[in-house]
Design a protein around this motif. Structure first.
Motif, PDB file in Angstrom:
ATOM      1  N   GLU A 347       0.821  -1.212   0.000  1.00 13.27           N
ATOM      2  CA  GLU A 347       0.000   0.000   0.000  1.00 13.27           C
ATOM      3  C   GLU A 347       0.856   1.263   0.000  1.00 13.27           C
ATOM      4  O   GLU A 347       0.482   2.277  -0.576  1.00 13.27           O
ATOM      5  N   GLN A 348       2.036   1.208   0.647  1.00 17.09           N
ATOM      6  CA  GLN A 348       2.863   2.395   0.791  1.00 17.09           C
ATOM      7  C   GLN A 348       4.198   2.315   0.051  1.00 17.09           C
ATOM      8  O   GLN A 348       4.971   3.264   0.109  1.00 17.09           O
ATOM      9  N   SER A 349       4.487   1.201  -0.609  1.00 17.66           N
ATOM     10  CA  SER A 349       5.827   1.010  -1.173  1.00 17.66           C
ATOM     11  C   SER A 349       5.785   0.684  -2.656  1.00 17.66           C
ATOM     12  O   SER A 349       4.915  -0.066  -3.108  1.00 17.66           O
ATOM     13  N   THR A 350       6.733   1.249  -3.397  1.00 15.60           N
ATOM     14  CA  THR A 350       6.920   0.926  -4.808  1.00 15.60           C
ATOM     15  C   THR A 350       8.411   0.759  -5.077  1.00 15.60           C
ATOM     16  O   THR A 350       9.253   1.371  -4.410  1.00 15.60           O
ATOM     17  N   VAL A 351       8.722  -0.076  -6.061  1.00 16.33           N
ATOM     18  CA  VAL A 351      10.106  -0.237  -6.505  1.00 16.33           C
ATOM     19  C   VAL A 351      10.135   0.010  -8.010  1.00 16.33           C
ATOM     20  O   VAL A 351       9.153  -0.253  -8.711  1.00 16.33           O
ATOM     21  N   SER A 352      11.255   0.496  -8.499  1.00 17.06           N
ATOM     22  CA  SER A 352      11.371   0.745  -9.929  1.00 17.06           C
ATOM     23  C   SER A 352      12.812   0.536 -10.370  1.00 17.06           C
ATOM     24  O   SER A 352      13.752   0.679  -9.573  1.00 17.06           O
ATOM     25  N   ALA A 353      12.967   0.190 -11.631  1.00 16.49           N
ATOM     26  CA  ALA A 353      14.290   0.036 -12.245  1.00 16.49           C
ATOM     27  C   ALA A 353      14.228   0.655 -13.635  1.00 16.49           C
ATOM     28  O   ALA A 353      13.296   0.389 -14.396  1.00 16.49           O
ATOM     29  N   GLY A 362      26.808   6.940 -21.586  1.00 22.49           N
ATOM     30  CA  GLY A 362      26.994   5.502 -21.463  1.00 22.49           C
ATOM     31  C   GLY A 362      25.739   4.800 -20.964  1.00 22.49           C
ATOM     32  O   GLY A 362      24.612   5.203 -21.279  1.00 22.49           O
ATOM     33  N   VAL A 363      25.933   3.752 -20.155  1.00 20.04           N
ATOM     34  CA  VAL A 363      24.833   2.927 -19.675  1.00 20.04           C
ATOM     35  C   VAL A 363      24.729   3.054 -18.154  1.00 20.04           C
ATOM     36  O   VAL A 363      25.719   2.853 -17.440  1.00 20.04           O
ATOM     37  N   THR A 364      23.531   3.385 -17.670  1.00 23.00           N
ATOM     38  CA  THR A 364      23.290   3.554 -16.237  1.00 23.00           C
ATOM     39  C   THR A 364      22.027   2.793 -15.842  1.00 23.00           C
ATOM     40  O   THR A 364      21.020   2.837 -16.562  1.00 23.00           O
ATOM     41  N   LEU A 365      22.089   2.110 -14.710  1.00 23.26           N
ATOM     42  CA  LEU A 365      20.922   1.434 -14.134  1.00 23.26           C
ATOM     43  C   LEU A 365      20.499   2.204 -12.892  1.00 23.26           C
ATOM     44  O   LEU A 365      21.289   2.380 -11.959  1.00 23.26           O
ATOM     45  N   ARG A 366      19.251   2.681 -12.889  1.00 23.48           N
ATOM     46  CA  ARG A 366      18.740   3.477 -11.774  1.00 23.48           C
ATOM     47  C   ARG A 366      17.709   2.647 -11.008  1.00 23.48           C
ATOM     48  O   ARG A 366      16.649   2.302 -11.555  1.00 23.48           O
ATOM     49  N   LEU A 367      17.999   2.353  -9.749  1.00 22.46           N
ATOM     50  CA  LEU A 367      17.107   1.596  -8.877  1.00 22.46           C
ATOM     51  C   LEU A 367      16.487   2.551  -7.859  1.00 22.46           C
ATOM     52  O   LEU A 367      17.183   3.403  -7.288  1.00 22.46           O
ATOM     53  N   ARG A 368      15.173   2.400  -7.643  1.00 19.89           N
ATOM     54  CA  ARG A 368      14.496   3.298  -6.710  1.00 19.89           C
ATOM     55  C   ARG A 368      13.531   2.507  -5.824  1.00 19.89           C
ATOM     56  O   ARG A 368      12.798   1.636  -6.304  1.00 19.89           O
ATOM     57  N   LEU A 369      13.546   2.836  -4.547  1.00 15.38           N
ATOM     58  CA  LEU A 369      12.568   2.315  -3.587  1.00 15.38           C
ATOM     59  C   LEU A 369      11.867   3.500  -2.953  1.00 15.38           C
ATOM     60  O   LEU A 369      12.526   4.408  -2.420  1.00 15.38           O
ATOM     61  N   THR A 370      10.547   3.504  -3.019  1.00 13.97           N
ATOM     62  CA  THR A 370       9.753   4.562  -2.400  1.00 13.97           C
ATOM     63  C   THR A 370       8.903   3.942  -1.299  1.00 13.97           C
ATOM     64  O   THR A 370       8.131   3.015  -1.550  1.00 13.97           O
ATOM     65  N   ILE A 378      19.396   4.658  -6.207  1.00 16.81           N
ATOM     66  CA  ILE A 378      20.759   4.174  -6.422  1.00 16.81           C
ATOM     67  C   ILE A 378      21.044   4.175  -7.924  1.00 16.81           C
ATOM     68  O   ILE A 378      20.686   3.229  -8.635  1.00 16.81           O
ATOM     69  N   PRO A 379      21.675   5.229  -8.461  1.00 15.90           N
ATOM     70  CA  PRO A 379      22.126   5.208  -9.860  1.00 15.90           C
ATOM     71  C   PRO A 379      23.456   4.450  -9.956  1.00 15.90           C
ATOM     72  O   PRO A 379      24.424   4.789  -9.268  1.00 15.90           O
ATOM     73  N   ILE A 380      23.532   3.422 -10.804  1.00 17.61           N
ATOM     74  CA  ILE A 380      24.735   2.610 -10.964  1.00 17.61           C
ATOM     75  C   ILE A 380      25.285   2.838 -12.373  1.00 17.61           C
ATOM     76  O   ILE A 380      24.658   2.439 -13.364  1.00 17.61           O
ATOM     77  N   GLN A 381      26.424   3.489 -12.459  1.00 13.27           N
ATOM     78  CA  GLN A 381      27.066   3.715 -13.750  1.00 13.27           C
ATOM     79  C   GLN A 381      27.772   2.428 -14.167  1.00 13.27           C
ATOM     80  O   GLN A 381      28.742   1.996 -13.531  1.00 13.27           O
ATOM     81  N   LEU A 382      27.290   1.779 -15.232  1.00 11.97           N
ATOM     82  CA  LEU A 382      27.825   0.494 -15.660  1.00 11.97           C
ATOM     83  C   LEU A 382      28.902   0.620 -16.725  1.00 11.97           C
ATOM     84  O   LEU A 382      29.817  -0.212 -16.788  1.00 11.97           O
ATOM     85  N   CYS A 383      28.780   1.615 -17.569  1.00 14.22           N
ATOM     86  CA  CYS A 383      29.747   1.747 -18.658  1.00 14.22           C
ATOM     87  C   CYS A 383      29.717   3.162 -19.208  1.00 14.22           C
ATOM     88  O   CYS A 383      28.635   3.772 -19.278  1.00 14.22           O
TER      89      CYS A 383
END
Length: 570
Positions: A347-353, A362-370, A378-383
């Motif tokens: 009810e109160q939480s969402t996750v996203s990628a 380049g390539v970045t993976l952005r992970l989010r928890l609300t 958490i932005p992760i710079q991969l390349c």
């Protein structure tokens, strides 16, 4: 915690609310004459004047008052619109006398929400509204594009180097001072590659009227700052917002001014025109269209040092609590394509990628928890370059990780939450169970004469005779929906059922029985014997002296007799 207690109270309160449509056994779109006929039919059974015994008369008076209350609400178009929009709580809200009877359901809901906000302001003045975000920047370039240099060979461990390149924390707390003034204290800390900075600010927001507010704010950290924000509604479809500030920094005095003009250009479409000056200057225009299934945003920005155009598309999958997002952005800085998903896990939480592929980024993976009003990014710079392998792993890894976490953590937590909620509902309902059971039994007693008359008439014409009817939590052997169910009525000892043969027979008219698609627990002579559980209604009946049987879900409509319900007896 008070918030949880209030939420529980609201949920259980709605659980106890009477459903006037189900109580009168009419559909929610029933015309006025059908509602009147239902009222008259029930009045023939439950009007106090129909009973001579003092005890029965008193019982009839209690039930008849509920019938009359339901009728009074549903016969009045104004009260019915309020009830349909926000339920019983709307009828109990103070201030409805100011609502015009010509208001639409949407306008009624908006008015209710406004009145509710006013009531909450009086009750919740001392509460804070904490908001915050934590961003952790991770550099994982060495995974796919390792840094190669001869003089580093002696320090090479063979393992890729993953480091945290930066962290930023933003937190704010609100404190209502009066019904019109709200103070906000906020702090921001940022560090990147060993260099840090921080800001603390204090703001006071005053609601000037329903059309606008003004906020004065100041802060210290990178130099003293003083600013002013304001919003003003210019019409039903237009508002304007401005933000100005003056800051004294090491480089000297800096000033900035932002302004936004917004206009509703369609039922689901908003247009924005924004002008910004200060450390960077720009002018942008954007169109946002938000519907039940999609969200589209187009933005064109012309500024210094960069200009760009972007298109964002979001597809909402309501049944799965899922949003699929994609963005295309190009400008003087380069180009970027991103795609991802946002999933509501509670009810109160969402996750996203989100996977961002750009040149030269380049390539970045952005992970989010609300979680409620807290965001963790958490932005992760991969390349630093666009290569197939980081794109593939950035896409597949979050999907596999979510599947594992869902199986091992999320699903067990949800199941526990559902079980806890059901138990809480049962405990709350248990306090009223005896009252509901007593009321249902009283209704059945008052139906005795009506039951005998209708049953005798149906037996004489070989019409519709209810042999047995059970309502509640059926076991697996009794939930089959057709003649294949066990007609013997045998069931396991832990099944929670009540006998509703009499109330159903009393609903028979001209050898037909129609019960509409709402919970049966609200019908006269019924109650909920297993709150929070899935319920069914199992009916055995005779029609033309042939045995029939049907089992339906609680919110499923029942229409009998039907040839398909017939049991072939050998």
């Amino acid at each position: 915690m008070p918030e949880m207690d209030e939420e529980t109270e609201n949920e259980d309160g709605s659980l106890m609310d009477d459903d006037y449509y189900a109580f009168l056994n009419v559909p929610r779109d029933a015309p006025q004459d059908e509602i009147t006929n239902a009222y008259r039919r029930l009045s023939k059974t439950f009007h106090p004047d129909k009973h001579q015994d003092p005890l029965r008369k008193k019982e009839a008076e209690i039930i008849f008052n509920k019938i009359r209350q339901a009728y009074e609400v549903l016969k009045d178009p104004h009260q019915r619109a309020i009830y349909d929009s926000v339920g019983m709580k709307g009828l109990e809200t103070e201030g409805w006398e100011i609502i015009q009877r010509t208001k639409t359901p949407v306008e009624i809901r908006e008015e209710y929400e406004r009145l509710a906000r006013q009531r909450e302001e009086r009750r919740l003045q001392q509460r804070t509204n904490p908001k915050g975000s934590v961003t952790v920047n991770v550099n994982a370039v060495d995974l796919f594009n390792p840094y190669m240099d001869d003089y580093d060979d002696e320090f090479d461990s063979g393992w890729p180097i993953i480091e945290v390149s930066g962290v930023s924390i933003n937190q704010s707390i609100q404190a209502p001072l009066t019904t019109r003034d709200t103070a906000t204290i906020a702090g921001f800390v940022n560090t990147h590659n060993g260099t840090g900075s921080g800001v603390i600010s204090l703001a006071n927001k005053r609601q000037i009227s329903e059309k606008g507010w003004v906020e004065v704010h100041g802060g210290v950290g990178s130099g003293p700052l003083l600013g002013l924000k304001a919003l003003r509604t210019l019409g039903k479809r237009v508002f304007i917002q401005g933000d100005s500030y003056v800051q004294y920094a090491n480089s000297g005095l800096r000033a900035g001014l932002d302004g936004t003009l917004a206009m509703q250009v369609g039922k689901s479409t908003m247009g924005y025109l924004t002008w910004q000056t200060g450390s960077s200057s720009s002018m942008s225009t954007s169109i946002a269209r938000d519907t039940e299934r999609t969200h589209v945003n187009f933005t064109f920005l012309l500024g210094v040092p960069h200009s760009y155009v972007s298109l964002n598309f979001t597809w909402k999958v309501a049944k799965a609590d899922l949003k699929l997002k994609s963005t295309v952005k190009a400008g003087t800085f380069g180009a970027e394509v991103s795609y991802g998903a946002e999933k509501k896990i509670s009810e109160q939480s969402t996750v996203s990628a989100t996977v961002c592929i750009g040149v030269p980024t380049g390539v970045t993976l952005r992970l989010r928890l609300t979680r409620a009003t807290q965001n963790y990014l958490i932005p992760i710079q991969l390349c630093d370059e666009v290569l197939p392998s980081p794109v593939f792993y950035a896409t597949v890894t979050p999907l596999l990780a979510y599947a594992i976490v869902k199986k091992l953590i999320i699903d067990p937590m949800k199941n526990e939450e559902i079980a806890t909620k059901r138990q809480r509902q049962k405990e709350t309902y248990r306090n009223r169970m005896a009252e509901k059971r007593k009321e249902a039994q009283a209704a059945i007693n008052l139906m005795s004469n009506t039951f005998s008359r209708i049953r005798a008439e149906e037996e004489a014409r070989r019409g519709l005779v209810i042999v047995s009817a059970e309502y509640g939590k059926l076991d697996a052997a009794n939930t089959s929906g057709g003649p294949s169910g066990d007609p013997s009525g045998d069931r396991s000892p832990d099944v929670e059922l009540i006998d509703v043969t009499v109330p159903l027979q009393c609903l028979v008219k001209d050898s037909k029985l129609i019960v509409h698609d709402s919970t049966k627990s609200q019908l006269a002579g019924f109650y909920d014997p297993c709150v929070g559980e899935d319920k069914h209604l199992k009916v055995q009946y005779l029609f033309h002296s042939q045995l029939h049987q049907i089992t339906i879900a609680d919110n499923e409509a029942l229409r009998i007799p039907r040839q398909s319900h017939r049991i072939n007896q050998t």
